[in-house]
Design an enzyme around this catalytic site. Structure first.
Site, PDB file in Angstrom:
ATOM      1  CD  GLU A 259      -2.021   1.351   2.342  1.00 42.91           C
ATOM      2  OE1 GLU A 259      -3.703   2.128   2.522  1.00 42.91           O
ATOM      3  OE2 GLU A 259      -2.389   0.497   3.683  1.00 42.91           O
ATOM      4  CG  HIS A 260       1.222   2.999   2.637  1.00 44.95           C
ATOM      5  ND1 HIS A 260       0.794   2.623   3.830  1.00 44.95           N
ATOM      6  CD2 HIS A 260       0.772   4.449   2.495  1.00 44.95           C
ATOM      7  CE1 HIS A 260      -0.399   3.329   4.019  1.00 44.95           C
ATOM      8  NE2 HIS A 260      -0.841   4.577   3.118  1.00 44.95           N
TER       9      HIS A 260
END
Length: 442
Positions: free
Chosen positions: A318-319
């Site tokens: 995600e990040h």
């Protein structure tokens, strides 16, 4: 093969909800579908100990709640929402309608039409994620959504002031104090007092996420949500203390949040682990973050940056933070991620809270095929076509007839045949009707 300095005790591979979650959510949705407001009221009382005449806040109540919030907090909310609005507007400006002429007199076009109504879920519970109001509501309004209905759970038997203020300042036309599956189902399906929406957006717990999954199809959704993830790619120039702080900043989201370091430096990896061990006892959310680090934390050492980027892509996290000497090399060196954070002065919490990009991002490997929430999620990209040249209609009719018969679609073929005969030299063996009759007859 990478050298493993820390391995997870549990691999995050489950992509579906637990059976008990699936069953509970299905039961609530079915009840709301059948019984509307009565079901919503029962579940709100059962799960949140919350009941009132109307779950929608009125204008005077909203005004009073917003006025109770310190002006400095309101200023901060406005600042952050302005950042989100600026970026979302740049996204909207990049999406264009167009029309092209592909053959003489054949015009094809594309339009981007906002959905009519969107529902925004702003979580409460352990962390009242007011930033989710900015990401879901502001983005929808920039896209041109006419009606945004926002909802958030009660907090200790009352509307949560900061969340309500955030939803109001973001531009929500309707604000409900209602949480959980019953809130999501009410927005998606409609009740006697809640008009249904066309799309649902916003994060939530496992039950809210499962509710969105089950309702998908009847309504659109932003993403299938999973636990928050962070992955850092670092070389020998990276500061291990900064890496440790940033890994823990995301691990505190929940005990199932993966936190991964891929580094080209054995020393950076080793010292990062030492700093995390030292920081956890003093972190107020250390119990949650510690469980996430213990069960889902990883530190891997690779030979070079290319290997680091390639390994990071397999996670599709995600990040992804890039702590290397030349962080922008990741823009061409990586493909699978929700969002990139380039350089040690750029951290994931900036994206979560203040910088302006959207924090609703793909998790659990979904970054392999989709990006996160953006203006385009609220737009329906539709097409239209028009033929003004009869010769082109005849040409397409002939080809349509042949192409359709290859697939045994005789009805399709005859529709093409008709235009080919009306505007060209084709003969119709399947009718004796004069297809060249006047406009009125046609």
């Amino acid at each position: 093969m990478p050298v493993v300095l820390k391995a997870p005790t549990t691999k995050s591979t489950v992509r579906s909800s637990r059976p008990e979650v699936i069953d509970t959510v299905a039961e609530v949705i079915a009840d709301v579908r059948a019984n509307g407001d009565d079901a919503v009221r029962r579940y709100s009382a059962k799960f949140d100990a919350w009941d009132r005449d109307s779950y929608r806040l009125g204008p005077q109540e909203i005004r009073s709640i917003v006025e109770s919030v310190p002006s400095s907090v309101l200023d901060d909310l406005r600042f952050v929402q302005h950042q989100v609005q600026n970026f979302a507007q740049a996204q909207r400006d990049s999406v264009h309608d167009f029309e092209i002429e592909t053959l003489p007199g054949v015009f094809l076009g594309q339009r981007n039409i906002p959905v009519t109504a969107a529902g925004a879920y702003v979580p409460g519970g352990r962390y009242p994620l007011t930033a989710s109001a900015h990401m879901t509501i502001v983005t929808a309004k920039v896209a041109g959504v006419e009606r945004v209905a926002a909802t958030t759970p009660p907090n200790e038997g009352a509307p949560p002031p900061i969340s309500v203020a955030a939803m109001h300042l973001a531009g929500a036309e309707e604000i409900y104090v209602l949480g959980g599956v019953q809130a999501v189902a009410a927005l998606a399906l409609g009740t006697e007092t809640i008009t249904p929406v066309n799309m649902l957006a916003g994060p939530g717990n496992a039950y809210v996420a499962e509710a969105k999954r089950q309702l998908f199809g009847e309504v659109g959704i932003d993403l299938f949500a999973g636990p928050t993830e962070v992955l850092i790619v670092a070389d020998e120039t990276a500061d291990p203390f900064t890496i440790a702080v940033d890994l823990l900043s995301q691990a505190e989201h929940g005990p199932d949040s993966p936190a991964v370091l891929i580094t080209t430096s054995h020393e950076v990896g080793r010292r990062t682990i030492e700093h995390i061990d030292a920081l956890l006892p003093g972190l107020p959310t250390g119990k949650v973050a510690g469980a996430a680090w213990r069960d889902h934390g990883e530190v891997l050492v690779v030979e070079n940056q290319d290997e680091a980027f390639a390994l990071a892509d397999t996670y599709a996290s995600e990040h992804v933070q890039i702590f290397t000497a030349e962080p922008r090399q990741a823009l061409t060196g990586m493909r699978d991620y929700g969002a990139l954070f380039l350089g040690q002065d750029t951290c994931v919490p900036y994206g979560d809270k203040v910088i302006g990009t959207n924090h609703v991002l793909p998790t659990m490997g979904a970054a392999r095929y989709t990006g996160g929430l953006w203006v385009g999620k609220y737009l329906k990209t539709v097409t239209y076509q028009e033929i003004r040249d009869k010769r082109s209609s005849a040409l397409l009719g002939e080809i349509c007839g042949r192409a359709s018969r290859l697939e045994n679609f005789e009805g399709h073929a005859r529709s093409g045949d008709l235009r080919a005969a009306r505007h060209g030299e084709a003969v119709l063996p399947w009718t004796d009707h004069d297809v060249r009759l006047g406009e009125a007859e046609r």
